[in-house]
Scaffold this motif. Structure first.
Motif, PDB file in Angstrom:
ATOM      1  N   SER A  49      -6.020   4.877  -0.239  1.00  0.00           N
ATOM      2  CA  SER A  49      -5.390   5.885  -1.094  1.00  0.00           C
ATOM      3  C   SER A  49      -6.307   7.090  -1.300  1.00  0.00           C
ATOM      4  CB  SER A  49      -5.029   5.280  -2.458  1.00  0.00           C
ATOM      5  OG  SER A  49      -4.114   4.217  -2.300  1.00  0.00           O
ATOM      6  N   ILE A  80      -6.624  -1.025  -0.496  1.00  0.00           N
ATOM      7  CA  ILE A  80      -5.566  -0.074  -0.822  1.00  0.00           C
ATOM      8  C   ILE A  80      -6.143   1.136  -1.558  1.00  0.00           C
ATOM      9  CG2 ILE A  80      -3.483   0.271  -2.227  1.00  0.00           C
ATOM     10  CD1 ILE A  80      -2.725  -2.627  -1.609  1.00  0.00           C
ATOM     11  N   SER A  94       0.817  -1.211   0.000  1.00  0.00           N
ATOM     12  CA  SER A  94       0.000   0.000   0.000  1.00  0.00           C
ATOM     13  C   SER A  94       0.851   1.262   0.000  1.00  0.00           C
ATOM     14  CB  SER A  94      -0.920   0.010   1.229  1.00  0.00           C
ATOM     15  OG  SER A  94      -0.156   0.064   2.426  1.00  0.00           O
ATOM     16  N   SER A  95       2.169   1.099  -0.066  1.00  0.00           N
ATOM     17  CA  SER A  95       3.130   2.209  -0.117  1.00  0.00           C
ATOM     18  C   SER A  95       3.294   2.935   1.220  1.00  0.00           C
ATOM     19  CB  SER A  95       2.742   3.234  -1.206  1.00  0.00           C
ATOM     20  OG  SER A  95       2.631   2.617  -2.456  1.00  0.00           O
ATOM     21  N   ASN A 109       0.682   4.907  -5.316  1.00  0.00           N
ATOM     22  CA  ASN A 109      -0.446   4.041  -5.638  1.00  0.00           C
ATOM     23  C   ASN A 109      -1.125   4.456  -6.938  1.00  0.00           C
ATOM     24  OD1 ASN A 109       0.036   2.483  -3.409  1.00  0.00           O
ATOM     25  ND2 ASN A 109      -1.494   3.475  -2.128  1.00  0.00           N
TER      26      ASN A 109
END
Length: 272
Positions: A80, A76, A14-15, A54
């Motif tokens: 985001s 995610i 998910s960064s 993302n």
């Protein structure tokens, strides 16, 4: 334990982890330039990183390669979306000069992910031979050094320019293990550093860049952080580079290498 692994995968994919790394580098800039803790800048950078990374992933540039990830994709996307809203909230509190710079980096991110022509999906900055790593390094350096300096109206001294160069060099080095890992996935037309030089010479280049990165520190005047911390960071990064390989562990680059900026910040708090 069964719950930990999927949560950890979510954290990486998910960064969130890369966002913490960018957050850490930005905080390091604030500390070195003695600009004080700036919640607006740090939170904006954190949420903008999640949004940007993302965005690139969802447009198929950094494609998810693990089937297990698809089950988390919707989560995610939702996360985001809220990060995008928070990015806008903190972004609205930035100086106008900062927003102009951010527009440039936003355009680079957009051009990195979206084809210039709809009918040519390979016409993005990422597909320009040999350019990918330098675009990423430029954006990271600009966001983690240029953004806090401009937003706090910091004077653009020789030290600040050196810090920009150092940050660019360091991110290029951090990218080499990722490019070594991706050798079996990347198209040869991308002309990444390991593709052009080979794995061993790419590592040698990385060692040389780390030496240059550390050497530039001695050109600065009245530096706040200690050279001992920087030496530790250089040595640990060199070790990460040394053991990078094509068939590396799933989390070697995505977690361990990406953790170096976070470790750097912790070392500054412990030994600085």
């Amino acid at each position: 334990m069964r719950l930990f692994k999927p949560l950890f995968n979510f954290y990486i994919n998910s960064s969130l982890h890369v966002a913490l790394a960018v957050y850490a580098l930005t905080w390091l800039t604030l500390l070195e330039l003695e600009l004080g803790y700036n919640e607006i800048i740090l939170y904006f950078v954190f949420y903008a990183t999640i949004t940007g990374y993302n965005f690139v992933k969802f447009f198929g540039v950094a494609k998810f390669r693990h089937k297990k990830l698809t089950g988390w994709l919707k989560a995610i996307q939702i996360m985001s979306f809220f990060c995008f809203l928070l990015m806008c909230y903190y972004g609205a509190q930035l100086e106008q000069e900062t927003l102009v710079i951010l527009l440039v980096f936003a355009m680079l991110t957009f051009m990195y992910a979206i084809p210039f022509l709809p009918q040519r999906k390979d016409w993005t900055l990422r597909h320009v031979g040999g350019l990918k790593v330098y675009v990423i390094a430029l954006v990271w350096a600009g966001v983690t050094v240029g953004l806090p300096a401009v937003n706090t109206r910091c004077e653009m001294t020789f030290n600040v320019l050196l810090l920009l160069v150092q940050r660019f060099i360091y991110v290029v080095v951090l990218m080499i293990p990722f490019e070594i890992r991706d050798l079996k996935f990347d198209n040869s037309k991308l002309e990444t550093i390991p593709q052009k030089l080979g794995v061993n010479k790419a590592k040698t280049l990385g060692y040389g860049l780390l030496f240059l990165f550390f050497g530039l520190e001695f050109l600065k005047h009245n530096v706040n952080n200690t050279k001992m911390v920087l030496f530790i960071v250089v040595m640990l990064t060199g070790i990460m580079l040394r053991y990078a390989k094509i068939d590396q562990g799933k989390y070697y680059s995505a977690f361990m290498v990406e953790s170096m900026p976070i470790m750097w910040l912790l070392f500054v708090f412990l030994f600085g």
